[in-house]
Motif scaffolding. Structure first.
Motif, PDB file in Angstrom:
ATOM      1  N   LYS A  88       0.845  -1.206   0.000  1.00 55.95           N
ATOM      2  CA  LYS A  88       0.000   0.000   0.000  1.00 55.95           C
ATOM      3  C   LYS A  88       0.875   1.249   0.000  1.00 55.95           C
ATOM      4  N   ALA A  89       1.923   1.247   0.821  1.00 57.05           N
ATOM      5  CA  ALA A  89       2.816   2.402   0.890  1.00 57.05           C
ATOM      6  C   ALA A  89       3.532   2.618  -0.453  1.00 57.05           C
ATOM      7  N   ALA A  90       3.902   1.553  -1.112  1.00 55.33           N
ATOM      8  CA  ALA A  90       4.592   1.655  -2.406  1.00 55.33           C
ATOM      9  C   ALA A  90       3.678   2.254  -3.469  1.00 55.33           C
ATOM     10  N   ALA A  91       2.364   2.025  -3.319  1.00 56.21           N
ATOM     11  CA  ALA A  91       1.405   2.587  -4.284  1.00 56.21           C
ATOM     12  C   ALA A  91       1.307   4.095  -4.138  1.00 56.21           C
ATOM     13  N   GLY A  92       1.629   4.597  -2.961  1.00 60.50           N
ATOM     14  CA  GLY A  92       1.599   6.043  -2.720  1.00 60.50           C
ATOM     15  C   GLY A  92       0.201   6.555  -2.498  1.00 60.50           C
TER      16      GLY A  92
END
Length: 96
Positions: A88-92
């Motif tokens: 989720k964090a990588a998706a921004g």
């Protein structure tokens, strides 16, 4: 840009120092394990990245798109993929 399997294998091989054949074999093993776990009805979790589980679909009524006739759709199974916190964090966050 979307990645296909061969691009993924190539990139992982470059980052890991493994050969493309080794990476491909590992991916095959990972996906075979996913399939085995899900087929048994168990949940597989890679903390922070993804969880995969089998879900049940109840029988329901539908419509034949060509004739409009009502049809019975049998109960069955589906697969649910849930992203973990790292994914989720990588998706921004959405751009404003």
């Amino acid at each position: 840009m979307a990645k296909n399997r061969s691009e993924l294998v190539s990139e992982v091989a470059e980052k890991s120092g493994l050969t493309q054949k080794q990476v491909s074999d590992v991916l095959d093993g990972v996906f075979e394990t996913f399939a085995e776990v899900v087929s048994k009805g168990d949940k597989l979790t890679v903390p922070g990245w993804v969880s995969v589980e089998r879900t049940e679909r109840a029988a329901r009524k539908g419509r034949n798109p060509q004739t409009g006739a009502e049809i019975e759709i049998a109960a069955g199974y589906s697969v649910k993929l849930s992203p973990g916190s790292k994914l989720k964090a990588a998706a921004g966050s959405p751009k404003k």
